[in-house]
Design an enzyme around this catalytic site. Structure first.
Site, PDB file in Angstrom:
ATOM      1  N   GLY A  10       0.836  -1.207   0.000  1.00  0.00           N
ATOM      2  CA  GLY A  10       0.000   0.000   0.000  1.00  0.00           C
ATOM      3  C   GLY A  10       0.860   1.242   0.000  1.00  0.00           C
ATOM      4  O   GLY A  10       0.469   2.292   0.514  1.00  0.00           O
ATOM      5  N   ALA A  12       1.672   3.381  -2.135  1.00  0.00           N
ATOM      6  CA  ALA A  12       1.215   4.600  -2.812  1.00  0.00           C
ATOM      7  C   ALA A  12       0.015   5.227  -2.097  1.00  0.00           C
ATOM      8  O   ALA A  12      -0.505   6.256  -2.543  1.00  0.00           O
ATOM      9  CB  ALA A  12       0.849   4.285  -4.262  1.00  0.00           C
ATOM     10  N   GLN A  14      -2.104   6.696   1.488  1.00  0.00           N
ATOM     11  CA  GLN A  14      -1.861   7.835   2.400  1.00  0.00           C
ATOM     12  C   GLN A  14      -0.838   7.514   3.474  1.00  0.00           C
ATOM     13  O   GLN A  14       0.065   8.303   3.748  1.00  0.00           O
ATOM     14  CB  GLN A  14      -3.167   8.196   3.092  1.00  0.00           C
ATOM     15  CG  GLN A  14      -4.180   8.734   2.161  1.00  0.00           C
ATOM     16  CD  GLN A  14      -4.884   9.876   2.830  1.00  0.00           C
ATOM     17  OE1 GLN A  14      -4.285  10.894   3.129  1.00  0.00           O
ATOM     18  NE2 GLN A  14      -6.144   9.691   3.105  1.00  0.00           N
ATOM     19  N   ILE A  15      -1.019   6.359   4.123  1.00  0.00           N
ATOM     20  CA  ILE A  15      -0.071   5.994   5.185  1.00  0.00           C
ATOM     21  C   ILE A  15       1.291   5.730   4.560  1.00  0.00           C
ATOM     22  O   ILE A  15       2.329   6.169   5.076  1.00  0.00           O
ATOM     23  CB  ILE A  15      -0.562   4.767   5.976  1.00  0.00           C
ATOM     24  CG1 ILE A  15      -1.877   5.091   6.688  1.00  0.00           C
ATOM     25  CG2 ILE A  15       0.480   4.305   6.985  1.00  0.00           C
ATOM     26  CD1 ILE A  15      -2.531   3.910   7.383  1.00  0.00           C
ATOM     27  N   GLY A  16       1.269   5.034   3.434  1.00  0.00           N
ATOM     28  CA  GLY A  16       2.532   4.738   2.744  1.00  0.00           C
ATOM     29  C   GLY A  16       3.314   6.008   2.475  1.00  0.00           C
ATOM     30  O   GLY A  16       4.531   6.076   2.713  1.00  0.00           O
ATOM     31  N   ASN A 110     -10.770  -6.999   2.766  1.00  0.00           N
ATOM     32  CA  ASN A 110      -9.315  -6.997   2.992  1.00  0.00           C
ATOM     33  C   ASN A 110      -8.739  -8.349   3.397  1.00  0.00           C
ATOM     34  O   ASN A 110      -7.549  -8.584   3.197  1.00  0.00           O
ATOM     35  CB  ASN A 110      -8.957  -5.964   4.071  1.00  0.00           C
ATOM     36  CG  ASN A 110      -9.131  -4.537   3.581  1.00  0.00           C
ATOM     37  OD1 ASN A 110      -9.109  -4.297   2.380  1.00  0.00           O
ATOM     38  ND2 ASN A 110      -9.307  -3.610   4.492  1.00  0.00           N
ATOM     39  N   GLN A 117      -0.382 -12.740   0.980  1.00  0.00           N
ATOM     40  CA  GLN A 117       0.798 -12.024   1.499  1.00  0.00           C
ATOM     41  C   GLN A 117       1.477 -12.830   2.603  1.00  0.00           C
ATOM     42  O   GLN A 117       2.699 -12.880   2.683  1.00  0.00           O
ATOM     43  CB  GLN A 117       0.397 -10.626   1.989  1.00  0.00           C
ATOM     44  CG  GLN A 117      -0.073  -9.762   0.821  1.00  0.00           C
ATOM     45  CD  GLN A 117      -0.311  -8.318   1.180  1.00  0.00           C
ATOM     46  OE1 GLN A 117      -0.369  -7.966   2.355  1.00  0.00           O
ATOM     47  NE2 GLN A 117      -0.457  -7.482   0.171  1.00  0.00           N
ATOM     48  N   GLY A 135      -3.097  -2.553   8.048  1.00  0.00           N
ATOM     49  CA  GLY A 135      -4.385  -2.579   7.337  1.00  0.00           C
ATOM     50  C   GLY A 135      -5.479  -3.212   8.183  1.00  0.00           C
ATOM     51  O   GLY A 135      -5.260  -4.247   8.832  1.00  0.00           O
ATOM     52  N   ASP A 163      -3.129   3.471  19.158  1.00  0.00           N
ATOM     53  CA  ASP A 163      -4.066   3.578  20.287  1.00  0.00           C
ATOM     54  C   ASP A 163      -3.308   3.941  21.568  1.00  0.00           C
ATOM     55  O   ASP A 163      -3.785   4.746  22.373  1.00  0.00           O
ATOM     56  CB  ASP A 163      -4.819   2.250  20.451  1.00  0.00           C
ATOM     57  CG  ASP A 163      -5.390   1.788  19.124  1.00  0.00           C
ATOM     58  OD1 ASP A 163      -6.196   2.543  18.547  1.00  0.00           O
ATOM     59  OD2 ASP A 163      -5.000   0.709  18.640  1.00  0.00           O
ATOM     60  N   HIS A 191      -7.608  -3.909  17.869  1.00  0.00           N
ATOM     61  CA  HIS A 191      -7.684  -2.528  17.361  1.00  0.00           C
ATOM     62  C   HIS A 191      -9.110  -2.318  16.822  1.00  0.00           C
ATOM     63  O   HIS A 191      -9.378  -2.406  15.631  1.00  0.00           O
ATOM     64  CB  HIS A 191      -6.632  -2.305  16.266  1.00  0.00           C
ATOM     65  CG  HIS A 191      -6.715  -0.950  15.651  1.00  0.00           C
ATOM     66  ND1 HIS A 191      -6.464   0.211  16.353  1.00  0.00           N
ATOM     67  CD2 HIS A 191      -7.033  -0.557  14.397  1.00  0.00           C
ATOM     68  CE1 HIS A 191      -6.633   1.246  15.550  1.00  0.00           C
ATOM     69  NE2 HIS A 191      -6.979   0.813  14.365  1.00  0.00           N
TER      70      HIS A 191
HETATM   71  P1  NAD Z   1      -5.274   4.322   1.251  1.00  0.00           P
HETATM   72  O1  NAD Z   1      -6.529   3.929   0.558  1.00  0.00           O
HETATM   73  O2  NAD Z   1      -4.778   5.714   1.142  1.00  0.00           O
HETATM   74  O3  NAD Z   1      -4.081   3.378   0.746  1.00  0.00           O
HETATM   75  C1  NAD Z   1      -4.195   2.005   0.719  1.00  0.00           C
HETATM   76  C2  NAD Z   1      -3.307   1.525  -0.410  1.00  0.00           C
HETATM   77  O4  NAD Z   1      -3.266   0.101  -0.369  1.00  0.00           O
HETATM   78  C3  NAD Z   1      -3.830   1.908  -1.812  1.00  0.00           C
HETATM   79  O5  NAD Z   1      -2.789   2.587  -2.515  1.00  0.00           O
HETATM   80  C4  NAD Z   1      -4.170   0.578  -2.452  1.00  0.00           C
HETATM   81  O6  NAD Z   1      -3.899   0.555  -3.847  1.00  0.00           O
HETATM   82  C5  NAD Z   1      -3.222  -0.348  -1.705  1.00  0.00           C
HETATM   83  N1  NAD Z   1      -3.603  -1.755  -1.734  1.00  0.00           N
HETATM   84  C6  NAD Z   1      -4.858  -2.295  -1.683  1.00  0.00           C
HETATM   85  N2  NAD Z   1      -4.784  -3.626  -1.786  1.00  0.00           N
HETATM   86  C7  NAD Z   1      -3.464  -3.948  -1.871  1.00  0.00           C
HETATM   87  C8  NAD Z   1      -2.754  -5.169  -2.012  1.00  0.00           C
HETATM   88  N3  NAD Z   1      -3.398  -6.332  -2.109  1.00  0.00           N
HETATM   89  N4  NAD Z   1      -1.405  -5.122  -2.079  1.00  0.00           N
HETATM   90  C9  NAD Z   1      -0.759  -3.958  -2.026  1.00  0.00           C
HETATM   91  N5  NAD Z   1      -1.370  -2.756  -1.910  1.00  0.00           N
HETATM   92  C10 NAD Z   1      -2.712  -2.768  -1.837  1.00  0.00           C
HETATM   93  O7  NAD Z   1      -5.445   3.864   2.764  1.00  0.00           O
HETATM   94  P2  NAD Z   1      -4.557   4.287   4.033  1.00  0.00           P
HETATM   95  O8  NAD Z   1      -5.124   5.512   4.631  1.00  0.00           O
HETATM   96  O9  NAD Z   1      -3.119   4.257   3.667  1.00  0.00           O
HETATM   97  O10 NAD Z   1      -4.941   3.088   5.035  1.00  0.00           O
HETATM   98  C11 NAD Z   1      -4.502   1.779   4.770  1.00  0.00           C
HETATM   99  C12 NAD Z   1      -5.100   0.818   5.793  1.00  0.00           C
HETATM  100  O11 NAD Z   1      -4.598   1.113   7.099  1.00  0.00           O
HETATM  101  C13 NAD Z   1      -6.621   0.857   5.909  1.00  0.00           C
HETATM  102  O12 NAD Z   1      -7.112  -0.469   6.048  1.00  0.00           O
HETATM  103  C14 NAD Z   1      -6.855   1.629   7.200  1.00  0.00           C
HETATM  104  O13 NAD Z   1      -8.091   1.329   7.790  1.00  0.00           O
HETATM  105  C15 NAD Z   1      -5.693   1.113   8.020  1.00  0.00           C
HETATM  106  N6  NAD Z   1      -5.327   1.904   9.202  1.00  0.00           N
HETATM  107  C16 NAD Z   1      -4.958   1.207  10.315  1.00  0.00           C
HETATM  108  C17 NAD Z   1      -4.543   1.888  11.450  1.00  0.00           C
HETATM  109  C18 NAD Z   1      -4.153   1.134  12.695  1.00  0.00           C
HETATM  110  O14 NAD Z   1      -3.960   1.746  13.744  1.00  0.00           O
HETATM  111  N7  NAD Z   1      -3.986  -0.187  12.661  1.00  0.00           N
HETATM  112  C19 NAD Z   1      -4.527   3.286  11.449  1.00  0.00           C
HETATM  113  C20 NAD Z   1      -4.909   3.962  10.287  1.00  0.00           C
HETATM  114  C21 NAD Z   1      -5.313   3.257   9.160  1.00  0.00           C
HETATM  115  C1  LMR Z   2      -7.600   4.408  13.179  1.00  0.00           C
HETATM  116  O1  LMR Z   2      -7.761   3.948  14.311  1.00  0.00           O
HETATM  117  O2  LMR Z   2      -7.387   5.619  12.966  1.00  0.00           O
HETATM  118  C2  LMR Z   2      -7.631   3.473  11.990  1.00  0.00           C
HETATM  119  O3  LMR Z   2      -7.871   2.147  12.398  1.00  0.00           O
HETATM  120  C3  LMR Z   2      -8.578   3.925  10.940  1.00  0.00           C
HETATM  121  C4  LMR Z   2     -10.012   3.668  11.325  1.00  0.00           C
HETATM  122  O4  LMR Z   2     -10.736   3.093  10.527  1.00  0.00           O
HETATM  123  O5  LMR Z   2     -10.412   4.079  12.424  1.00  0.00           O
END
Ligand code: NAD
Ligand code: LMR
Length: 304
Positions: A10, A12, A14-16, A110, A117, A135, A163, A191
């Site tokens: 991921g 490309a 936002q988090i990436g 997901n 993976q 994710g 958290d 989470h």
């Molecule tokens: P985003 O949509 O900006 O980016 C996700 C990226 O993942 C996209 O570029 C997409 O093309 C890519 N992707 C999708 N399937 C894929 C695969 N099979 N292999 C490789 N890449 C793939 O989302 P984001 O804001 O970066 O968030 C990503 C994930 O992180 C979400 O599931 C979000 O809920 C999660 N998240 C978790 C936490 C936590 O505390 N655990 C916090 C924030 C966000």
């Molecule tokens: C967060 O806690 O910010 C992430 O898990 C994104 C969400 O869906 O809440």
């Protein structure tokens, strides 16, 4: 110079985007370690990673090693020390006319990602690789990945550091403290809205945080609600899920394993339960954790 091979899925997204410079800059692994990045995306957007690669090059970090772009996890996983599994869909979006409200609702979309993976990492990543699932739903995805990875020498974690950071920030604001005054913050469980940020065992200047705060009403109503619902509050305010703070928490988790955890602290992530604290074996569950000088992660025993 030493080298570390880091895979980010991921990349490309936002988090990436928030993660890559911090991995490459020397901040995470140190100024004496070259960071080789394997960036993974779905085929439709893998070409965007070329932009990220160019930007990383243009940062001029001494610590940046190779940057390679992949859409195939098997190819990307070879000899990986760390895998940060971010790639997946966030909640808040609408699919087939239905808004995805809870992280658990993301499982159908997901969950499948982590089967393939997990297999790829189990077969190709280093024997002592660490894998951090960001994710959502992070705990379940980690369980799926870990099960299909089927490689006991690798360490799978699901991220709860965000958290824990949120919990520390709320306490620091409430009590007018520095974040560094607050130690031993555990996020028990998942989470998800059921996570439990534990102020009884957290410490402020060596004392139980709940005793120090001395306001049970605030802890049980405001504190718990704010931490448990912070992800949603950010989505509502920002129109997108947390990214900078999520990337920051992923960096914190990696760093927490790179040196021995100080005696007066621990860190928070969800790992495979070994039955500690009567949590059923085999669940991925948020625990207090320690790392030893070799980076081995184990569950801290606050009590038996
Ligand atoms: P985003 O949509 O900006 O980016 C996700 C990226 O993942 C996209 O570029 C997409 O093309 C890519 N992707 C999708 N399937 C894929 C695969 N099979 N292999 C490789 N890449 C793939 O989302 P984001 O804001 O970066 O968030 C990503 C994930 O992180 C979400 O599931 C979000 O809920 C999660 N998240 C978790 C936490 C936590 O505390 N655990 C916090 C924030 C966000
Ligand atoms: C967060 O806690 O910010 C992430 O898990 C994104 C969400 O869906 O809440």
């Amino acid at each position: 110079m030493k080298e570390v091979n880091v895979l980010v899925t991921g990349a490309a997204g936002q988090i990436g985007y928030a993660l890559l410079t911090r991995l490459a800059s020397g901040e995470t692994f140190g100024s004496d370690v070259k960071v080789n990045l394997n960036l993974v995306e779905v085929p439709q957007v893998v070409s965007r990673l070329e932009g990220s690669r160019m930007e990383l090059e243009d940062c001029g970090f001494n610590t940046l090693g190779t940057v390679k772009n992949f859409s195939d996890m098997n190819e990307a996983s070879g000899d990986v020390d760390w895998a940060l599994l971010v790639g997946s869909i966030p909640r808040g979006i609408t699919i087939n006319g239905k808004k995805i409200e809870e992280r658990a609702d993301l499982l159908k979309i997901n969950g499948g990602i982590f089967t393939e993976q997990g297999k790829a990492l189990g077969e190709n990543a280093k024997a002592d690789a660490k894998i951090l699932v960001v994710g959502n739903p992070a705990n379940t995805n980690a369980l799926i990945g870990c099960t299909h990875g089927n490689n006991e020498s690798q360490t799978w974690m699901a991220m709860t550091a965000l958290d824990a950071n949120r919990a520390k920030a709320q306490v620091a604001n409430k009590c007018n403290l520095e974040i560094s005054d607050i130690k031993k913050m555990t996020i028990w469980g998942n989470h998800s809205p059921t996570m439990y940020p534990d102020l009884d065992n957290a410490e402020i200047k060596g004392e139980s945080a709940s005793g120090w705060i001395n306001d049970q009403n605030w802890i049980e109503s405001d504190f718990l609600r704010i931490v448990q619902q912070r992800g949603k509050a950010i989505i509502d305010a920002r129109g997108a899920s947390s990214a900078t703070s999520a990337a920051n928490a992923a960096i914190d988790t990696v760093k927490a394993t790179l040196s021995e955890t100080p005696e007066d602290d621990w860190f928070s992530a969800a790992v495979l339960s070994d039955g500690s604290y009567n949590v059923p074996e085999g669940l991925i569950f948020g625990f207090p954790l320690k790392a030893d000088a070799n980076g081995k992660v184990s569950i801290s025993k606050i009590y038996q």
